[in-house]
Design a protein around this motif. Structure first.
Motif, PDB file in Angstrom:
ATOM      1  N   PRO A 149     -20.123 -40.102 -21.803  1.00 37.38           N
ATOM      2  CA  PRO A 149     -20.812 -39.436 -21.998  1.00 37.38           C
ATOM      3  C   PRO A 149     -19.700 -39.016 -23.770  1.00 37.38           C
ATOM      4  O   PRO A 149     -18.505 -39.920 -24.239  1.00 37.38           O
ATOM      5  N   GLY A 150     -20.304 -38.723 -24.932  1.00 35.94           N
ATOM      6  CA  GLY A 150     -19.371 -38.855 -25.615  1.00 35.94           C
ATOM      7  C   GLY A 150     -20.494 -38.466 -26.923  1.00 35.94           C
ATOM      8  O   GLY A 150     -22.209 -38.170 -26.985  1.00 35.94           O
ATOM      9  N   ARG A 151     -20.635 -38.935 -28.252  1.00 28.46           N
ATOM     10  CA  ARG A 151     -21.544 -38.889 -29.029  1.00 28.46           C
ATOM     11  C   ARG A 151     -21.888 -40.578 -29.949  1.00 28.46           C
ATOM     12  O   ARG A 151     -21.208 -40.881 -30.469  1.00 28.46           O
ATOM     13  N   TYR A 152     -23.502 -40.587 -30.249  1.00 27.08           N
ATOM     14  CA  TYR A 152     -23.865 -41.681 -30.404  1.00 27.08           C
ATOM     15  C   TYR A 152     -24.456 -41.439 -31.444  1.00 27.08           C
ATOM     16  O   TYR A 152     -24.867 -40.274 -32.015  1.00 27.08           O
ATOM     17  N   ALA A 153     -25.094 -42.152 -32.029  1.00 29.66           N
ATOM     18  CA  ALA A 153     -26.216 -42.511 -33.336  1.00 29.66           C
ATOM     19  C   ALA A 153     -27.465 -42.971 -32.908  1.00 29.66           C
ATOM     20  O   ALA A 153     -27.703 -44.009 -31.915  1.00 29.66           O
TER      21      ALA A 153
ATOM     22  N   ILE B 211     -26.639 -37.771 -31.563  1.00 33.13           N
ATOM     23  CA  ILE B 211     -26.970 -37.316 -30.372  1.00 33.13           C
ATOM     24  C   ILE B 211     -25.231 -37.397 -29.355  1.00 33.13           C
ATOM     25  O   ILE B 211     -24.491 -37.746 -29.735  1.00 33.13           O
ATOM     26  N   THR B 212     -25.251 -35.795 -28.458  1.00 35.69           N
ATOM     27  CA  THR B 212     -24.315 -35.695 -27.646  1.00 35.69           C
ATOM     28  C   THR B 212     -24.469 -36.358 -26.192  1.00 35.69           C
ATOM     29  O   THR B 212     -25.697 -35.426 -26.094  1.00 35.69           O
TER      30      THR B 212
ATOM     31  N   GLY C 280     -23.685 -36.256 -22.765  1.00 38.22           N
ATOM     32  CA  GLY C 280     -23.024 -35.301 -21.391  1.00 38.22           C
ATOM     33  C   GLY C 280     -22.696 -36.235 -20.374  1.00 38.22           C
ATOM     34  O   GLY C 280     -23.358 -37.286 -20.302  1.00 38.22           O
ATOM     35  N   ALA C 281     -21.317 -35.875 -18.897  1.00 36.80           N
ATOM     36  CA  ALA C 281     -21.526 -36.623 -18.138  1.00 36.80           C
ATOM     37  C   ALA C 281     -23.037 -37.220 -17.247  1.00 36.80           C
ATOM     38  O   ALA C 281     -23.187 -38.150 -16.866  1.00 36.80           O
ATOM     39  N   THR C 282     -23.928 -36.467 -17.563  1.00 34.30           N
ATOM     40  CA  THR C 282     -25.288 -36.434 -17.000  1.00 34.30           C
ATOM     41  C   THR C 282     -26.076 -37.195 -17.933  1.00 34.30           C
ATOM     42  O   THR C 282     -27.316 -36.674 -16.979  1.00 34.30           O
ATOM     43  N   GLY C 283     -26.002 -37.152 -18.576  1.00 35.68           N
ATOM     44  CA  GLY C 283     -26.440 -37.649 -20.170  1.00 35.68           C
ATOM     45  C   GLY C 283     -27.493 -36.576 -21.000  1.00 35.68           C
ATOM     46  O   GLY C 283     -26.722 -35.604 -21.105  1.00 35.68           O
ATOM     47  N   ALA C 284     -28.612 -37.332 -21.099  1.00 38.36           N
ATOM     48  CA  ALA C 284     -28.554 -36.402 -22.745  1.00 38.36           C
ATOM     49  C   ALA C 284     -30.450 -36.912 -22.488  1.00 38.36           C
ATOM     50  O   ALA C 284     -30.942 -37.898 -22.128  1.00 38.36           O
TER      51      ALA C 284
END
Length: 172
Positions: free
Chosen positions: A100-104, A144-145, A147-151
């Motif tokens: 989980p985290g922030r990505y481009a 995008i952010t 989460g633990a279950t994705g996005a």
């Protein structure tokens, strides 16, 4: 903007696209795998030719659109998946994030299948869905952010639309 400035902006966008990487081709399997994944719903394709690509970068100014070989040398995360363009129906792609985290996130429509961004033919898109125009995309348009279950993200493809630069394709 002068023609020269316009061509320089175009060249910068092409040069920013990495040429090679570890390629993940697990497509939809990424959305059911163990690590968090990003499900991307793509709309506005100009046609159903070529291939579709997603690239996931660290969400920092220095790393966004950086060559994947450099990211790997620096021990940073980078992922890419390719998918054939479906002949019809909705378009959904999936790519795994390491945690989980922030990505481009970058989407491209490689219409001629040559694995090199053709500024004049290919499409691109980012999570913000802001018209790209003539400038190099900014990090905040792609972040995008996960989460633990994705996005889940929706991206509208954009293509070169004359002097105004990249914008959604409207069928004309």
């Amino acid at each position: 903007m002068s023609r020269l400035a316009y061509l320089l902006a175009a060249a910068a966008m092409v040069a920013a696209a990495p040429a090679s990487a570890q390629i993940w081709t697990d497509g939809d399997a990424a959305c059911t795998a163990g690590s968090p994944a990003v499900r991307v719903n793509v709309t506005g394709l100009k046609d159903r030719s070529g291939r579709l690509k997603l690239e996931l970068y660290p969400a920092t100014e220095d790393d966004f659109l950086k060559d994947d070989r450099d990211l790997k040398k620096e021990g940073k995360f980078f992922a890419r998946i390719w998918s054939p363009t479906p002949k019809s129906g909705p378009v959904t792609l999936c790519i795994r994030a390491p945690r989980p985290g922030r990505y481009a996130l970058l989407f491209t429509h490689d219409r001629d299948g040559k694995n090199k961004f053709n500024f004049w033919k290919d499409g691109a898109g980012f999570a913000s869905n802001r018209n790209l125009g003539r400038s190099r995309p900014k990090l905040n348009e792609a972040v995008i952010t996960v989460g633990a279950t994705g996005a889940t993200v929706s991206i509208r493809a954009q293509y070169l639309r004359g002097l105004s630069g990249f914008a959604p394709y409207d069928g004309n």
